[in-house]
Structures are given as structure tokens and as C-alpha cells.
Scaffold this motif. Structure first.
Motif: not given
Length: 330
Positions: A237-244
Motif C-alpha cells: 500500500e505504501q509503495i503504490t501510494l508513493l509511486a502515485a
């Protein structure tokens, strides 16, 4: 018929029935250890365990009656995985099911005697788990998730969906990830063909994830490959949020990332291997040796694209690519 003869025949018949019945049923409560690399809160991992238990039930194994299952959750933490592997081995189960390459590496260090059925393992030969896929040769067998060409496919798909990509970072935690050498030849070959520079970005703690993604955002034309890794899954969840947030095109190794807002994923169906593992556990409990059960490869791979995320990143997903996708998230 005389009474004595009748009693003798009846006793013999009863003994025969009893022997036949005992041959069909386990003579004691069997214990299975299961070590999952992901967190207990992971919905997908919970569904895997449910599928595993359901398959065992269909095969005649009832929890609390003739079976006891000990499930442990590693939560993407290498130290925790090591501790739980030792804990399970100390219980002396009849079989251990290990999910992911890092988990099985740890289990192998703890025992060479207890049968191990692995699932979601990338390179069982290269990792030293088995001598061959057809004849594993030791106390391990199971189900592969990937092939070595998958790395190249990630590069190609990222370039296709984000054509301006000129460099990619491979993000993983070396203490929990699948060994990079398994994927690297195909990654380098595809990168060379596409004119893409490849870098590795190591993360040992979740606090380091943002620095890696922010660094990619500073370089124009940079993309991210989130490598197969329980650490990455635990922090999905953290990775996808930061990539966005940093507008970095990224490709992932599980469809759950795209469902959480990630751009694109290309992976096999992890879930299908757990009922298959149950069938192998059943055979081992009934006397088959792991060495006689061939390692099986995945049957299909999925391409999942999040069109909403692509639009937010300003990417126009080619229509042909959309047609090839197994799922489009809008």
C-alpha cells in the motif's frame, strides 16, 4: 454352522474389517506446519490458507479430528521468518508447507529430514532446493511461481505502457527477496534491446521506500520494477501510494498492487498453487516421498492494468495492450 465356528468366522471378519478401516484412516493425528512470508492481515494470503484448508478437507483431512495445522506469518520480516521457521521445525510436524523462496531457504537450514512442500518459489534448482524438477531428490518438492524470462517481460511491459522510460530501478530487500541473479539475464537482455539503463535500489526498512521512489522521480524517464519480495508485498500500500504521489510508472509482481492503485502487474496466479500443495501434502501423509513428486511450474500468467492510474500519470495505454490484458481496472 456350529456356534464355535460362527464365532471364529465372525471374529476373523471383524479383524479384517478393522484392519481395512485402519488402513484407510491415519493411525494418529497428523500435524502440518505452514509458514507464510506475508502478514496475517494480507487478505490474499488469508484466501490462500482458506483454499489450502478447503482442499485438505475434500481429501478427507478434518482439522481437530485427524489433522492439526500450525500456521505462522512472517510479515515480510527476515528475522521473524527465521524465528518462526525454527519454531515450526521444533514442533516436529509430519510436513511443512513453505511459501516463497526466502521462507524455504530458512526452512532448509533448519531441517533436511521433515518433508517440505514449497509454493510461490521462483528458482528451486538454482536455490539448491531440488536437483531436478522431474526428480527433486531430497526432502523438498512443490510449485514454482516464475520463470527466468519474467524479468525481461516486466521491462518490456513497462516500456510499452510508458514509452518515455529510459531507466528502471529494481527495488527489493535483499534479505527477503528472490535472488536477483534468477531474473537478471532476461532483465538485461530486454533493457539492452529497449535502450534502458538498469539500476538496483535496496531497501531494508519501510522508512527507506520513499527515498528510493523520490530518487526515481527526480530523473526524467525513470520507471520502477517492484521485485518479487515479501517485504515489498508487506508494504504494498505504501509503495503504490508513493509511486502515485511521485508520478513514477511502476510494474509489480502481484495483481493486488494494481487493485490498490498500482499501474500494472504481470504475474502468475499465486492462489492456484495452494490446493495443489494440499494434494501433495495428502500424498506425503499417505506415504509418498517428496523426492518422487515432481516440481510443477505455473499454468498461466496474468496481465492487469489500472487504467485510472495510467490516466493520472498521463499515460495513454495502447488499445492492443488493453486487449491483451486479463483485467482492466477503471
Amino acid at each position: 454352522m456350529r456356534r464355535r465356528e460362527f464365532i471364529t468366522l465372525a471374529s476373523g471378519a471383524a479383524a479384517t474389517w478393522t484392519f481395512a478401516a485402519s488402513a484407510q484412516q491415519p493411525d494418529r493425528l497428523r500435524r502440518i506446519g505452514v509458514l507464510i512470508a506475508y502478514a496475517e492481515s494480507d487478505p490474499s494470503a488469508q484466501s490462500w490458507i482458506a483454499a489450502f484448508r478447503g482442499a485438505l478437507t475434500k481429501l478427507g483431512w478434518t482439522e481437530g479430528s485427524n489433522l492439526r495445522t500450525e500456521v505462522r506469518w512472517g510479515a515480510g520480516d527476515a528475522d521473524k521468518i527465521r524465528s518462526l521457521a525454527k519454531e515450526l521445525v521444533d514442533l516436529r510436524p509430519d510436513v511443512i508447507v513453505g511459501q516463497s523462496t526466502p521462507v524455504v531457504i530458512t526452512l532448509v537450514r533448519e531441517t533436511q529430514a521433515i518433508p517440505i512442500v514449497f509454493v510461490n518459489v521462483a528458482d528451486p534448482i538454482g536455490s539448491g532446493f531440488v536437483v531436478s524438477l522431474a526428480r527433486p531428490g531430497g526432502n523438498l518438492t512443490g510449485f514454482m511461481t516464475d520463470n527466468s524470462e519474467l524479468g525481461g517481460k516486466w521491462v518490456e511491459l513497462l516500456k510499452e505502457i510508458a514509452p518515455r522510460t529510459v531507466s528502471v530501478a529494481l527495488m527489493f530487500n535483499p534479505t527477503t527477496a528472490v535472488p536477483l541473479k534468477f531474473y537478471m539475464p532476461s532483465i538485461q537482455a530486454a533493457a539492452s534491446t529497449s535502450g534502458i539503463e538498469v539500476n538496483t535500489r535496496l531497501v531494508y526498512a519501510k522508512e527507506e521506500i520513499e527515498d528510493v521512489i523520490a530518487a526515481q522521480a527526480r530523473d526524467r524517464g525513470s520507471g520502477l520494477i517492484v521485485m518479487p519480495d515479501p517485504f515489498n508485498a508487506a508494504n504494498g500500500e505504501q509503495i503504490t501510494l508513493l509511486a502515485a504521489r511521485y508520478r513514477v510508472p511502476a510494474i509489480y509482481f502481484r495483481r493486488e498492487f494494481t487493485e490498490a492503485g498500482g499501474l500494472i502487474a504481470y504475474a502468475n496466479d499465486f492462489a492456484e498453487q495452494f490446493p495443489q500443495a494440499a494434494a501433495y501434502v495428502d500424498r506425503i501423509l499417505k506415504g509418498t516421498k517428496p523426492a518422487d513428486l515432481p516440481v510443477q511450474a505455473p499454468t498461466r500468467f496474468e496481465l492487469i492494468i489500472n487504467l485510472k492510474t495510467a490516466k493520472a500519470l498521463g499515460l495513454d495505454v495502447p488499445f492492443a495492450m488493453q486487449q491483451r490484458a486479463d483485467a482492466l481496472i477503471e
